[in-house]
Design a protein around this motif. Structure first.
Motif, PDB file in Angstrom:
ATOM      1  N   LEU A 129     111.266 -19.897   7.447  1.00 31.69           N
ATOM      2  CA  LEU A 129     110.460 -19.788   6.229  1.00 31.69           C
ATOM      3  C   LEU A 129     111.293 -19.275   5.055  1.00 31.69           C
ATOM      4  N   ASP A 130     112.143 -18.288   5.309  1.00 34.55           N
ATOM      5  CA  ASP A 130     113.015 -17.770   4.252  1.00 34.55           C
ATOM      6  C   ASP A 130     113.947 -18.867   3.745  1.00 34.55           C
ATOM      7  N   GLY A 131     114.502 -19.649   4.666  1.00 36.00           N
ATOM      8  CA  GLY A 131     115.361 -20.756   4.275  1.00 36.00           C
ATOM      9  C   GLY A 131     114.610 -21.817   3.486  1.00 36.00           C
ATOM     10  N   LEU A 132     113.396 -22.122   3.908  1.00 31.13           N
ATOM     11  CA  LEU A 132     112.589 -23.118   3.197  1.00 31.13           C
ATOM     12  C   LEU A 132     112.247 -22.660   1.785  1.00 31.13           C
ATOM     13  N   THR A 163     100.181 -29.145   3.536  1.00 25.21           N
ATOM     14  CA  THR A 163     100.467 -29.757   2.245  1.00 25.21           C
ATOM     15  C   THR A 163     100.686 -28.636   1.245  1.00 25.21           C
ATOM     16  N   GLY A 164     101.382 -28.951   0.181  1.00 23.20           N
ATOM     17  CA  GLY A 164     101.627 -27.947  -0.855  1.00 23.20           C
ATOM     18  C   GLY A 164     102.867 -27.127  -0.583  1.00 23.20           C
ATOM     19  N   ARG A 165     102.865 -25.953  -1.109  1.00 20.24           N
ATOM     20  CA  ARG A 165     104.044 -25.086  -1.148  1.00 20.24           C
ATOM     21  C   ARG A 165     104.264 -24.284   0.139  1.00 20.24           C
ATOM     22  N   ILE A 166     105.455 -23.697   0.229  1.00 19.56           N
ATOM     23  CA  ILE A 166     105.850 -22.888   1.388  1.00 19.56           C
ATOM     24  C   ILE A 166     104.888 -21.716   1.578  1.00 19.56           C
ATOM     25  N   ALA A 167     104.332 -21.195   0.506  1.00 15.65           N
ATOM     26  CA  ALA A 167     103.372 -20.086   0.613  1.00 15.65           C
ATOM     27  C   ALA A 167     102.212 -20.450   1.530  1.00 15.65           C
ATOM     28  N   ASN A 168     101.796 -21.716   1.525  1.00 14.98           N
ATOM     29  CA  ASN A 168     100.714 -22.158   2.411  1.00 14.98           C
ATOM     30  C   ASN A 168     101.136 -22.080   3.877  1.00 14.98           C
ATOM     31  N   LEU A 169     102.387 -22.452   4.143  1.00 14.46           N
ATOM     32  CA  LEU A 169     102.914 -22.390   5.506  1.00 14.46           C
ATOM     33  C   LEU A 169     103.093 -20.936   5.943  1.00 14.46           C
ATOM     34  N   GLU A 200     101.325 -18.439   4.945  1.00 13.30           N
ATOM     35  CA  GLU A 200      99.982 -17.928   5.220  1.00 13.30           C
ATOM     36  C   GLU A 200      99.477 -18.419   6.575  1.00 13.30           C
ATOM     37  N   ARG A 201      99.647 -19.699   6.849  1.00 16.35           N
ATOM     38  CA  ARG A 201      99.181 -20.272   8.119  1.00 16.35           C
ATOM     39  C   ARG A 201      99.837 -19.596   9.314  1.00 16.35           C
ATOM     40  N   THR A 202     101.121 -19.239   9.190  1.00 14.69           N
ATOM     41  CA  THR A 202     101.877 -18.683  10.322  1.00 14.69           C
ATOM     42  C   THR A 202     102.005 -17.160  10.259  1.00 14.69           C
ATOM     43  N   ARG A 203     101.277 -16.534   9.332  1.00 16.04           N
ATOM     44  CA  ARG A 203     101.373 -15.091   9.096  1.00 16.04           C
ATOM     45  C   ARG A 203     102.840 -14.691   8.913  1.00 16.04           C
ATOM     46  N   ASP A 204     103.468 -15.337   7.948  1.00 25.29           N
ATOM     47  CA  ASP A 204     104.888 -15.135   7.620  1.00 25.29           C
ATOM     48  C   ASP A 204     105.800 -15.388   8.812  1.00 25.29           C
ATOM     49  N   GLY A 205     105.382 -16.300   9.674  1.00 36.70           N
ATOM     50  CA  GLY A 205     106.168 -16.680  10.836  1.00 36.70           C
ATOM     51  C   GLY A 205     105.943 -15.826  12.061  1.00 36.70           C
ATOM     52  N   GLU A 206     105.246 -14.720  11.918  1.00 42.15           N
ATOM     53  CA  GLU A 206     105.050 -13.800  13.043  1.00 42.15           C
ATOM     54  C   GLU A 206     104.154 -14.382  14.135  1.00 42.15           C
TER      55      GLU A 206
END
Length: 178
Positions: free
Chosen positions: A18-21, A48-54, A56-62
């Motif tokens: 996520l940080d890389g994206l 769809t949309g921005r990395i912020a959506n991803l 949020e979906r993954t709880r910052d990857g956790e």
């Protein structure tokens, strides 16, 4: 234009991806996703949309287990900006994942060939052809499968693929919006 990032190591992969994206978001922002392997299972998250959506979906990857993975941020060339067209794409058997930047000029021919062999496609992208070619070429050696599949592709592109350590025992998990 698209952005591709990968990570393999000892730390949780999803937060690093996520940080890389986020650093590559200028290269594409209509959709994004990541595929993370935990040794047996590939977990795919796409939005769809921005990395912020991803994030949020993954709880910052956790919320995504695993220490190896690939990520992608997309600017659509084939197919509309939808979750189905977002990368990464899984092979039909769910053992392999791929992200891709570029254009596969002969993807329609390859797609029709694969369909005639029983493969199905969930997206409108040229990328999904790559991962199903890898699946069809895989006989136990990932490197050989990548070379054989790459030799069938025409066009200008770069891709990243990943598979669990034992692809023959993996199971996919795809997380999409309900």
């Amino acid at each position: 234009m698209c952005g591709i990032v990968g990570y393999t190591g000892n730390r949780k992969a999803a937060p690093i991806l996520l940080d890389g994206l986020k650093k590559l978001e200028y290269r594409g922002y209509d959709s994004c996703g990541l595929a993370v392997m935990d040794g047996r299972e590939i977990t795919v998250n796409k939005v769809t949309g921005r990395i912020a959506n991803l994030s949020e979906r993954t709880r910052d990857g956790e919320a995504v287990p695993g220490v190896s993975g690939i990520g992608h941020t997309r600017w659509a060339t084939h197919g509309a900006p939808t979750e189905e067209n977002a990368h990464p794409h899984l092979s039909n058997d769910g053992r392999f994942a791929v992200v891709h930047n570029g254009i596969i000029e002969n993807y329609m021919t390859l797609r029709e060939e694969l369909k005639s062999e029983g493969y199905h496609f969930e997206s409108e992208t040229d990328t999904e052809v790559i991962i199903n070619l890898i699946q069809t070429c895989f006989t136990g050696n990932m490197r050989e499968a990548l070379i054989k599949a790459s030799n069938r592709l025409r066009g200008s592109s770069r891709s990243g693929s990943s598979a669990p350590r034992s692809p023959e025992r993996s199971t996919p998990r795809v997380n999409r919006a309900l």
